[in-house]
Design a protein around this motif. Structure first.
Motif, short mmCIF file in Angstrom:
data_model
loop_
_atom_site.label_atom_id
_atom_site.label_comp_id
_atom_site.label_asym_id
_atom_site.label_seq_id
_atom_site.Cartn_x
_atom_site.Cartn_y
_atom_site.Cartn_z
N UNK A 120 4.69 1.27 -9.37
CA UNK A 120 5.37 -0.07 -8.65
C UNK A 120 5.18 -1.22 -9.64
N UNK A 121 6.14 -1.11 -10.72
CA UNK A 121 6.37 -1.97 -11.96
C UNK A 121 6.36 -3.58 -11.40
N UNK A 122 6.98 -4.03 -10.24
CA UNK A 122 6.80 -5.04 -9.99
C UNK A 122 5.48 -5.81 -9.40
N UNK A 123 4.43 -4.90 -9.61
CA UNK A 123 3.04 -5.61 -9.11
C UNK A 123 2.42 -6.13 -10.38
N UNK A 124 1.83 -7.44 -9.97
CA UNK A 124 1.07 -8.16 -11.03
C UNK A 124 -0.39 -7.39 -11.19
N UNK A 125 -0.94 -6.98 -10.09
CA UNK A 125 -2.13 -6.06 -10.22
C UNK A 125 -2.13 -4.83 -9.49
N UNK A 126 -2.76 -3.92 -9.96
CA UNK A 126 -2.85 -2.36 -9.14
C UNK A 126 -4.64 -2.58 -9.24
N UNK A 127 -4.62 -2.24 -7.75
CA UNK A 127 -6.00 -2.24 -7.53
C UNK A 127 -6.40 -0.96 -6.27
N UNK A 128 -7.32 -0.27 -6.52
CA UNK A 128 -7.88 0.84 -5.73
C UNK A 128 -7.77 0.51 -4.31
N UNK A 177 6.92 2.04 6.48
CA UNK A 177 8.11 2.89 6.49
C UNK A 177 7.37 4.28 6.22
N UNK A 178 7.68 5.29 7.10
CA UNK A 178 7.21 6.64 6.99
C UNK A 178 7.68 7.68 5.87
N UNK A 179 7.58 6.90 4.69
CA UNK A 179 7.83 7.66 3.37
C UNK A 179 6.65 7.03 2.32
N UNK A 180 6.02 7.78 1.59
CA UNK A 180 5.06 7.26 0.55
C UNK A 180 5.57 7.43 -0.77
N UNK A 181 4.43 7.79 -1.60
CA UNK A 181 4.46 7.81 -3.13
C UNK A 181 5.55 8.96 -3.42
N UNK A 182 6.32 8.76 -4.23
CA UNK A 182 7.26 9.61 -4.93
C UNK A 182 8.65 9.55 -3.94
N UNK A 217 1.06 -1.19 -0.10
CA UNK A 217 -0.04 0.12 0.10
C UNK A 217 1.13 1.41 0.02
N UNK A 218 0.83 1.86 -1.23
CA UNK A 218 1.90 3.18 -1.31
C UNK A 218 0.98 4.42 -1.11
N UNK A 219 1.04 4.85 0.17
CA UNK A 219 0.21 5.91 0.36
C UNK A 219 0.89 7.30 0.15
N UNK A 220 -0.10 8.26 0.53
CA UNK A 220 0.61 9.59 0.41
C UNK A 220 1.72 9.93 1.42
N UNK A 221 1.84 9.19 2.51
CA UNK A 221 2.96 9.74 3.62
C UNK A 221 3.62 8.59 3.90
N UNK A 222 2.93 7.14 3.96
CA UNK A 222 3.65 6.08 4.31
C UNK A 222 3.50 4.90 3.27
N UNK A 223 4.34 3.81 3.59
CA UNK A 223 4.41 2.63 2.70
C UNK A 223 4.16 1.35 3.52
N UNK A 224 3.15 0.75 3.24
CA UNK A 224 3.02 -0.60 4.16
C UNK A 224 2.91 -1.83 3.26
#
Ligand code: ADP
Length: 258
Positions: A70-78, A30-35, A7-14
């Motif tokens: 995130x190119x390694x993903x097989x699926x991107x889901x909302x 990790x307290x670092x998100x998208x970008x 889950x690549x959020x605006x502020x964190x990545x889980x």
């Protein structure tokens, strides 16, 4: 077989790894998100702690604001789909999810099978989101992790009348210089987020049980005032901030079992 949800959020990545029986093998945040390098760092941390590597992963599903990067993903889901799946797995009797993240707030209605039937979102204004709390913790010079604890120590909340983050910031600064009770100011900040969120939630068909997800679920003050505003108990899983990543891993399991 192992399934990775990120889950690549605006502020964190889980990130969460699950096996095909939906057992959690590991999770990291990790307290670092998208970008940022947050997505890469969260995977490195997860692989280090679980002794896994990419060859062990059968399917990867990315969700969140930065899911397309995130190119390694097989699926991107909302994130809506993933939060519904993740929270339903953690708390099966929940019919309303209030997700308060770093930059937006979403309220989701679920049917008894955990399928989303409706949602509403505020992603236009920082007030009422984690961003508002982060800004306020900066002014108060307190750790965001302690905000809820201080709010619960207050006898009463000192209400914040400004509806805009920038004006609310000035209001808090002037309250501090007036010598108002610090914990009561913090309780007022939490109450302000709770009241905005409950107003949004009331625009949907709220059905019990209600759960909170996202990073702000860790703030006991927001949870307390949300419960008061909605006159309902608010359920919270210990994995509330991981609901999206968990839902992404569950989506991968579902896709491969078909
Ligand atoms: P996103 O997915 O949008 O990046 P998250 O759901 O991870 O956001 O939530 C991030 C927000 O959660 C932060 O802005 C912060 O306000 C809040 N938060 C994170 N950890 C804590 C904590 N330990 N205590 C209180 N609030 C927290």
């Amino acid at each position: 077989m192992l399934f990775l949800g990120i889950d690549i959020g605006s502020t964190t990545s889980k990130a969460v790894v699950m096996d095909e029986n939906k057992k959690i093998i590991g999770m990291e945040m990790i307290k670092a998100g998208t970008g940022t390098d947050g997505p890469e760092r969260v995977i490195n941390a997860l692989f280090l702690n679980t002794q896994l590597n990419w060859e062990d992963i059968h399917t990867t599903v990315a969700t969140g604001y930065g899911r397309m990067k995130f190119p390694k993903a097989n699926f991107q889901v909302s994130e809506l789909t993933c939060h519904a799946l993740g929270t339903h797995h953690l708390l099966p009797d929940v019919h309303t999810i209030i997700d308060i993240g770093g930059q937006d707030v979403k309220v989701l209605n679920l049917d008894t099978n955990g399928n989303m039937t409706n949602f509403i979102m505020n992603d236009k204004c920082a007030a009422g989101t984690g961003r508002f709390l982060d800004v306020m913790s900066g002014i108060l010079q307190i750790d965001i992790n302690d905000m809820g604890k201080y709010a619960l120590m207050a006898k009463k909340p000192l209400s914040i009348s400004s509806t805009c983050t920038v004006f609310a910031e000035s209001e808090v600064i002037s309250r501090l210089s007036n010598g108002d009770d610090r914990n009561e100011i913090i309780a007022g900040i939490c109450e302000s987020v709770a009241n905005r969120t409950s107003a949004l939630a009331k625009r949907t068909n709220i059905k019990s049980a209600i759960a909170i997800s996202g990073g702000v679920a860790k703030n006991d003050g927001v949870v307390k005032y949300l419960s008061i505003a909605l006159n309902e108990d608010i359920k919270r899983s210990e994995y509330a901030q991981y609901a999206g990543a968990l839902g992404a891993a569950l989506y991968g399991i579902r896709k491969c079992s078909r």
